[in-house]
Design a protein around this motif. Sequence first.
Motif, PDB file in Angstrom:
ATOM      1  N   ASP A  43       0.800  -1.223   0.000  1.00 16.60           N
ATOM      2  CA  ASP A  43       0.000   0.000   0.000  1.00 16.60           C
ATOM      3  C   ASP A  43       0.834   1.276   0.000  1.00 16.60           C
ATOM      4  N   ASN A  47      -0.624   5.007  -0.129  1.00 19.82           N
ATOM      5  CA  ASN A  47      -0.421   5.921   0.996  1.00 19.82           C
ATOM      6  C   ASN A  47       0.229   7.229   0.560  1.00 19.82           C
ATOM      7  N   ARG A  91      -0.545   9.117   5.262  1.00 17.27           N
ATOM      8  CA  ARG A  91      -0.995   7.730   5.383  1.00 17.27           C
ATOM      9  C   ARG A  91       0.233   6.822   5.438  1.00 17.27           C
ATOM     10  N   GLY A  92       0.218   5.876   6.346  1.00 18.65           N
ATOM     11  CA  GLY A  92       1.243   4.851   6.390  1.00 18.65           C
ATOM     12  C   GLY A  92       2.618   5.371   6.744  1.00 18.65           C
ATOM     13  N   THR A 307      -5.413  -0.315  11.424  1.00 21.57           N
ATOM     14  CA  THR A 307      -5.498  -1.328  10.384  1.00 21.57           C
ATOM     15  C   THR A 307      -4.933  -2.635  10.907  1.00 21.57           C
ATOM     16  N   THR A 344     -11.144  -2.972  10.214  1.00 21.59           N
ATOM     17  CA  THR A 344     -10.513  -1.691   9.921  1.00 21.59           C
ATOM     18  C   THR A 344     -11.491  -0.617  10.387  1.00 21.59           C
ATOM     19  N   ASP A 361     -11.498   5.236   1.575  1.00 21.88           N
ATOM     20  CA  ASP A 361     -10.100   5.034   1.953  1.00 21.88           C
ATOM     21  C   ASP A 361      -9.970   3.830   2.879  1.00 21.88           C
ATOM     22  N   ARG A 365      -7.960   0.397   2.422  1.00 20.69           N
ATOM     23  CA  ARG A 365      -6.942  -0.029   3.388  1.00 20.69           C
ATOM     24  C   ARG A 365      -7.203  -1.438   3.907  1.00 20.69           C
ATOM     25  N   HIS A 367      -7.880  -3.875   2.174  1.00 21.12           N
ATOM     26  CA  HIS A 367      -7.160  -4.703   1.206  1.00 21.12           C
ATOM     27  C   HIS A 367      -7.816  -6.079   1.076  1.00 21.12           C
TER      28      HIS A 367
END
Length: 540
Positions: A43, A47, A91-92, A307, A344, A361, A365, A367
Amino acid sequence: MPQSPDVLDAVAVRAWCSLALEALGRQRAAIDAINVYPVADGDTGTNLYFTVESAAAAVEAVFAAHETGPTVPAHADVVRAMAHGALIGARGNSGTILAQLLRGMAAVLSEAGDADHLRTALAEAAAAARLAVARPVEGTVLTVATAAAEAAVATGRDSGLEEVAEAAYEGARAALAATPGQLPVLGRAGVVDAGGQGLVTVLGALLEAVGGRARGGAVGPAPETLPLTGDCAEPGPDGGPAFEVIYLLEASDDAVARLRNRLDALGDSLVVVGGDGLWNVHVHVDDAGAAVEAGVEAGRPYRIRITHFAADRGPAHREPAQRAVVAVVPGDGLSGLCAEAGATTVLARPGEPPASGELVDAIRRAHAREVVLLPNDAQLRHTAAAAAEQARTEGIRVALVPTRAAVQGIAALAVHEPGRSFDEDVVAMTSAAGATRYAELAVAERQSWTMAGICQAGDVLGLIDGDVVVIGEDVPGTARTVLDRMLSAGGELVTLVLGEDVPDLLGDELSEHIREGYLAVDTVVYRGGRQAAPLLIGVE
């Protein structure tokens, strides 16, 4: 757009953000595909895209304020908006580091955007990013950022803006190409660092903005030829932490210093960026609740995102999980609880309901090929439906379970079973939610009419299924009356979710009240953290 501006002015910064967003949009899937470090969750490109999208949106907002006037925004305002937008939208792991790089650059470029300041800005950015990472590792985006800065600083004093930008870009490309030899996990996979690849893309956009020439950023094999076996993942002794926790935090410098130590002891991949009272916190941990609680002790965390990484870190997370649950929760305590159950989560703070984009989003995330969406609020029905529809256009199968309260979401999550068919799972979760009556307590802010009569400011209101049915003087008494009304129709399990300011004693008192009056009814009590209601009640 000028072909070779002498300074990185407001217009050039705007162009940089726009070009970076376009380039990351094109390379997003390819960068996701080479993401094997620090967690092979595929990701990084996504991100980085969302981080730059937030930065670009902040810049556009500044320009929008000047649309009716004859002038463009002040250069310093645009640079600071870019950095602030990246910070709040990071993000991330990779996005958080990029936000710190942009913040480091903005601290210098807000003074001026000439070649000398760009050189200094790149150096300050690289140094700031390393300080933000608890345990820097070579062969990552930090290495690429340092190389870009060193190449830029090495240019002559008579070099122009374009020459400095080109030196930084080429220095970053060379460093990126060398990352497989610095980090064994990359070497075994035959890929370059994904975060570093993203930074090269952003620097290529910078060069295009000041020089007018598009630059490709790809290094190494084409995405379709990359080995995606997942054998390259490098888990810790226990397979690595189970959760990624990210939140914005309003806190003092001293409090953040203590927070760093606390989170560093809890997990890894710790990155804390920001300053001036606002921080973006990123960490991988096994105890998501403890990571959030540490933020509460340090200041005011919000926009909390938790997450759950797949338990099996094989196949490098290339293949999405078959099924996932995305749940909107009203408090950080429930966020940790739902994340531990594998969901999530999206935090809905009082007065700040999530937008459909935030839900989309979260679905991304997760996934997964199949996602069950729990809005947990009647007011979010249309927002959640729009998010589900958008996700379906991206090939994700989404089912919206129309939960109207967090306690219904908890009931649905309790019966979630990924092993059965998607339709059967959705039916079971919908049935569990529908069989759960819900109530909450609220404090009246003003005199008003209700279904139970006229309430005064400060009265405690008991709402069942969204309607006021009890007007009381205090929380314990009102809660007991609401429980009696709900249990008069029967019930097997009562769920109590206590707000942040409610003492644990209330949970004990209400549990005892239920035991004494309703012998066959079980009770579970959770701490909800910061939530609008002092007490949430569910009866199944």
